[in-house]
Design an enzyme around this catalytic site. Structure first.
Site, PDB file in Angstrom:
ATOM      1  N   LYS A  53       1.925  12.340  11.618  1.00  0.00           N
ATOM      2  CA  LYS A  53       2.721  11.120  11.813  1.00  0.00           C
ATOM      3  C   LYS A  53       4.179  11.365  11.443  1.00  0.00           C
ATOM      4  O   LYS A  53       5.095  10.867  12.091  1.00  0.00           O
ATOM      5  CB  LYS A  53       2.130   9.972  10.986  1.00  0.00           C
ATOM      6  N   GLN A  97      -2.784   4.755   4.649  1.00  0.00           N
ATOM      7  CA  GLN A  97      -3.784   5.677   5.173  1.00  0.00           C
ATOM      8  C   GLN A  97      -5.164   5.348   4.596  1.00  0.00           C
ATOM      9  O   GLN A  97      -5.335   5.313   3.386  1.00  0.00           O
ATOM     10  CB  GLN A  97      -3.382   7.118   4.833  1.00  0.00           C
ATOM     11  N   ASP A 120      -0.433  -0.603  12.148  1.00  0.00           N
ATOM     12  CA  ASP A 120      -1.792  -0.239  12.560  1.00  0.00           C
ATOM     13  C   ASP A 120      -2.519  -1.370  13.288  1.00  0.00           C
ATOM     14  O   ASP A 120      -3.581  -1.158  13.866  1.00  0.00           O
ATOM     15  CB  ASP A 120      -2.619   0.152  11.328  1.00  0.00           C
TER      16      ASP A 120
END
Length: 285
Positions: A53, A97, A120
């Site tokens: 990322k 995460q 997300d």
């Protein structure tokens, strides 16, 4: 005749090139796009994802803020950091995460992220908007799958799509996105009876269960499109998908590989959400 392999790496590069142009145009207006990534502990798989990322951000011109916290970080400390980032105007997207350590409540952490910075698309507000057909952001993996299908001129409308897996991250939102494209959608899971028969009725089969090579040729209708989202390690330690690629690719019309398939598209969609968040927060959409 073997299936066409759908190339996620190639398409992701194209998406990122388009985003780079947008980010440069924003910079010319004095607006920087920023993504904060929080990782708790040192899970090797999570570390690989975070590094990818970071590289994507560098490639596009998005400012990357990484917060690598020790495994002992408390839930309160994590929530405090999220609150700080919610109030930081240089941060447009926030990503925590997953999975988190057992002593941290994932639902509480996700709910603490400002929905306008939820890169997300996990926040209940964004999930609700997705459900009613008015999404602000799209969930990264399911959106990547749809983009991969459309870029390869695979018709979704009117087709029978079977999604194997019902997770909040892939299975459920995947079904909603395919439904929004006018497909007829069936969801299968561990309690589904006659799962092979249902899978075999699919025009488009999307599998996201994390069970190595679960889908074998008898689960697939000749000529079907097969999208393999799952990733696990085989007995030899090599990465394998949920689909037995070597045999299924002989009967499918199109298929993804475990590497270079859905993974790069997931990350490209994360970048897309971050740029969209930047535009929204600057009243440019």
């Amino acid at each position: 005749m073997s299936a066409k392999v759908l190339n996620g790496t190639e398409l992701a590069a194209k998406v990122k090139a388009e985003l780079k142009v947008k980010v440069e145009a924003l910079r010319e207006k004095g607006i920087n796009s920023g993504l904060a990534v929080i990782i708790v502990g040192d899970d090797p798989a999570s570390r690989v994802y975070v590094n990818h990322k970071k590289n994507d951000c560098a490639e596009i011109g998005i400012k990357s803020f990484e917060y690598a916290l020790p495994a002992s970080t408390s839930e309160e400390e994590l929530l405090e950091l999220i609150d700080t980032l919610n109030n930081d105007s240089s941060v447009n997207g926030i990503l925590v995460q997953l999975p988190l350590r057992k002593h941290i409540n994932e639902d509480r952490v996700i709910a603490a992220i400002n929905p306008e910075k939820d890169a997300d698309c996990f926040h209940p507000v964004n999930v609700g908007n997705l459900m009613i057909g008015k999404p602000q952001f799209l969930p990264c993996t399911p959106a990547g799958v749809v983009e991969l299908l459309e870029a390869n001129n695979i018709q979704i409308e009117g087709k029978h799509c079977v999604v194997v897996g019902r997770s909040n991250i892939v299975g459920k939102p995947q079904a909603i996105l395919l439904l929004a494209k006018n497909a007829t959608v069936t969801i299968c899971h561990s309690k589904t009876a006659n799962i092979a028969d249902i899978c075999r009725s699919a025009d488009i089969l999307v599998v996201a269960i994390g069970k190595a090579e679960f889908i074998k040729p008898e689960y697939v209708k000749p000529g079907a499109v097969v999208i393999d989202v799952g990733v696990s390690r085989g007995a030899d330690g090599k990465l394998v998908g949920d689909v037995q690629f070597s045999t299924v690719s002989e009967i499918a019309s199109a298929i993804t590989k475990v590497t270079g398939g859905v993974g790069p598209m997931t990350r490209a969609m994360l970048m897309k959400n971050t740029v969209k968040a930047t535009l929204l927060q600057n009243n440019l959409l």
